[in-house]
Design an enzyme around this catalytic site. Structure first.
Site, mmCIF file in Angstrom:
data_model
loop_
_atom_site.group_PDB
_atom_site.id
_atom_site.type_symbol
_atom_site.label_atom_id
_atom_site.label_comp_id
_atom_site.label_asym_id
_atom_site.label_seq_id
_atom_site.Cartn_x
_atom_site.Cartn_y
_atom_site.Cartn_z
ATOM 1 N N ASN B 381 0.823 -1.203 0.000
ATOM 2 C CA ASN B 381 0.000 0.000 0.000
ATOM 3 C C ASN B 381 0.861 1.258 0.000
ATOM 4 O O ASN B 381 0.979 1.940 -1.015
ATOM 5 C CB ASN B 381 -0.935 -0.032 1.221
ATOM 6 N N ASP B 382 1.512 1.518 1.134
ATOM 7 C CA ASP B 382 2.265 2.768 1.250
ATOM 8 C C ASP B 382 3.407 2.857 0.238
ATOM 9 O O ASP B 382 3.699 3.935 -0.268
ATOM 10 C CB ASP B 382 2.819 2.909 2.663
ATOM 11 N N VAL B 383 4.037 1.728 -0.082
ATOM 12 C CA VAL B 383 5.198 1.770 -0.979
ATOM 13 C C VAL B 383 4.809 2.005 -2.436
ATOM 14 O O VAL B 383 5.667 2.178 -3.293
ATOM 15 C CB VAL B 383 6.053 0.481 -0.877
ATOM 16 N N VAL B 384 3.492 2.026 -2.727
ATOM 17 C CA VAL B 384 3.037 2.338 -4.084
ATOM 18 C C VAL B 384 2.062 3.527 -4.060
ATOM 19 O O VAL B 384 1.311 3.744 -4.988
ATOM 20 C CB VAL B 384 2.340 1.129 -4.758
ATOM 21 N N ASN B 385 2.075 4.272 -2.956
ATOM 22 C CA ASN B 385 1.110 5.367 -2.793
ATOM 23 C C ASN B 385 1.609 6.648 -3.468
ATOM 24 O O ASN B 385 2.588 7.244 -3.020
ATOM 25 C CB ASN B 385 0.893 5.620 -1.297
#
Lengths: 93, 453
Positions: B381-385
């Site tokens: 999630n966060d690493v592709v946000n």
């Protein structure tokens, strides 16, 4: 004593140099491999666990030996287990 | 030649083996031999350690070694690969405990100088906080305790008081070092407490930083213990590990665009809120996803912690192989802090027999992400946000990400529409080219595999 500080500084620089080049793919085995090395405390724990006068110090040393051995044996085995899984395309076939 | 000299020569040899071992860990082709070399170095150092002057009884040593070997070997053999982060934390903790105990038991050998008592104090302090810190990290990683950041009012004041207490007690202990000193026990208690307090405010997503930092501490503790008992190999090997841990910590911090102080003290997630995102997500069925995949020439998997939770790595690899057999170009793009420890995703995919040539780093995939037909985000999630790139108000602004939103199509495999670990909304889900494949990641991928079958 002064020499050992020189060695200390050199070892720190060597550590920096060695690790900054490791690719991200190997970060976990690197960490657990380094962790196994920190179990070197075992070599020191021998000294207190092997004292002649059996007492609290010996017991503390023996527990230290146990903990450090877990660190060394477990660390190296688990690292090896992980690394045995990293295969290139040719090895997979 | 005296035994002392022989031992020191062996130490030099084992230090050289450690260095070469670490160096060989830098490439997948030589890593396994590197680890073997390093363990050989350890064996030599331990034999030399056993021959040291002053060791007269071996019963206690041998029983300790026997017990430790059994526990260590069993743990290393029985642990599942998904539980690797907590296992590494436990091994690390036992290293810390050992240094603490070595420092402590040194007091029983005899009178100590001021310099020695300072190093004993340091070994106990750093070893103690490594021990309890690692135990808390273990609890968080195995979800035995909540993996959320635990923050309470007055936390900083409490921590400052602990630090002040440690400083005071440390000085009092060093001035009159004795095995039965009350300051010794106070120091011990406060060091153990500090380890707990230092790790509870850190959330699960920041664990890669904590694990590598604790790893560094265990090295520094061994180094301090080395000074306490005047053993050169402990000093050298300990500082090697300490330095390498610091470097790894730094790499992890950079991958999140945060300073170490920010990770350690901020209690992430309790911060400012980014822009609220409005829009509609476009769900996709397994069958429709199959039609798109069938036509794709270039597919990139982007795994995150969710893949580990769903245990989906084996089916992911199966899907990858099917696509590859059809002539599709396959890669696995891995963010440096994806998962709960450095390199976590790489280990899981290697376990599933993904060849390491297909594991691609963030900086290698981003320049060619536009040529990827389908990017499949699995539990990340966060690493592709994209907020991290575009929204200055986002709490994760500035963190380098894998730009999957720039791929032609993005499949996001997600259990439901809850926000990611950091509690940050993700505009990726609302993107024009994004399709949400809801459900258990393993079930969704298996569904795709059977569509191809």
């Amino acid at each position: 004593m002064e020499v050992i500080f020189l060695v200390l500084v050199l070892a720190i620089f060597l550590g920096f140099e060695l690790i900054s080049k490791v690719p991200a793919i190997l970060h976990t085995p690197l960490m657990s491999g380094a962790n196994a090395i920190s179990g070197i405390t075992l070599a020191g724990a021998f000294l207190t666990a092997g004292m002649v006068d059996i007492g609290i110090g010996t017991w503390l040393g023996t527990v230290a030996v146990t903990f450090a051995t877990i660190n060394v044996v477990g660390g190296y085995l688990v690292t090896d287990r992980m690394l045995s899984m990293f295969k290139s395309k040719d090895e997979n076939q | 030649m005296s035994i002392q000299l022989l031992a020191n020569l062996s130490y030099i040899l084992s230090a050289v083996l450690f260095v070469f071992g670490l160096k060989m860990l830098g490439s997948p082709a030589t890593a396994r031999r590197g680890n073997l070399l390093s363990s050989l170095g350890m064996l030599i150092a331990l034999c030399a350690g056993l021959s040291a002057e002053g060791i007269l009884s071996y019963e206690y040593i041998l029983s300790g070694i026997l017990l430790g070997s059994v526990i260590g070997a069993l743990a290393a053999r029985l642990i599942t690969m998904t539980a690797m982060p907590e296992m590494v934390a436990l091994f690390n903790g036992s290293g810390g405990a050992a240094s603490l105990l070595v420092g402590w038991s040194t007091l029983y050998i005899g009178e100590v100088s001021t310099f020695t008592s300072v190093t004993i104090m340091l070994a106990m302090l750093i070893g103690g906080l490594t021990f309890t810190g690692s135990l808390i990290a273990y609890g968080k990683l195995s979800e035995t305790i909540t993996s959320k950041a635990l923050v309470f009012t007055g936390q900083r004041i409490v921590n400052s008081l602990i630090l002040l207490g440690i400083l005071t007690v440390a000085v009092l202990f060093v001035m009159a070092p004795a095995p039965d000193s009350v300051w010794l026990y106070a120091l011990l208690g406060l060091a153990l407490l500090l380890g707990i307090m230092a790790v509870i405010p850190i959330g699960g997503a920041d664990m890669p930083v904590v694990i590598s930092l604790l790893n560094s501490y265990s090295g520094i503790a061994a180094c301090a213990a080395g000074f306490a008992i005047n053993n050169n190999i402990l000093i050298v090997a300990g500082s090697l590990v300490g330095a390498s841990g610091i470097i790894l910590t730094n790499i992890m911090c950079k991958a999140m665009n945060r300073s170490l102080a920010n990770v350690l003290f901020s209690g992430f997630g309790a911060l400012k809120q980014g822009k609220a995102i409005e829009g509609e997500v476009k769900p996709i069925s397994v069958q429709d996803a199959y039609y798109i995949l069938e036509a794709a020439n270039n597919v990139c998997f982007v795994p995150g912690y969710g893949m580990a939770v769903a245990q989906a790595q084996h089916v992911v690899k199966e899907l990858g192989e099917i696509l590859e057999a059809r002539g599709t170009e396959i890669s696995y793009a891995i963010h440096p802090v994806a998962g709960r420890m450095p390199g976590h995703m790489n280990v899981l995919l290697a376990e599933a027999d993904v060849p390491y040539e297909q594991l691609v780093e963030m900086d290698d995939i981003n320049p060619r992400i536009e040529h990827v037909d389908v990017a499949i985000v699995i539990g990340a999630n966060d690493v592709v946000n994209p907020s991290a790139r575009d929204d200055v108000d986002s709490p994760i602004y500035g963190m380098p990400i894998i730009n999957v939103d720039q791929a032609r199509t993005v499949f996001v495999l997600k259990r439901s529409m809850a926000s990611g670990f950091a509690g940050v909304d993700n505009p990726l889900f609302f993107g024009e080219n994004s399709r949400m494949l809801f459900g258990d990641a393993k079930a969704s991928i298996s569904g795709l595999v059977s569509e191809f079958g």
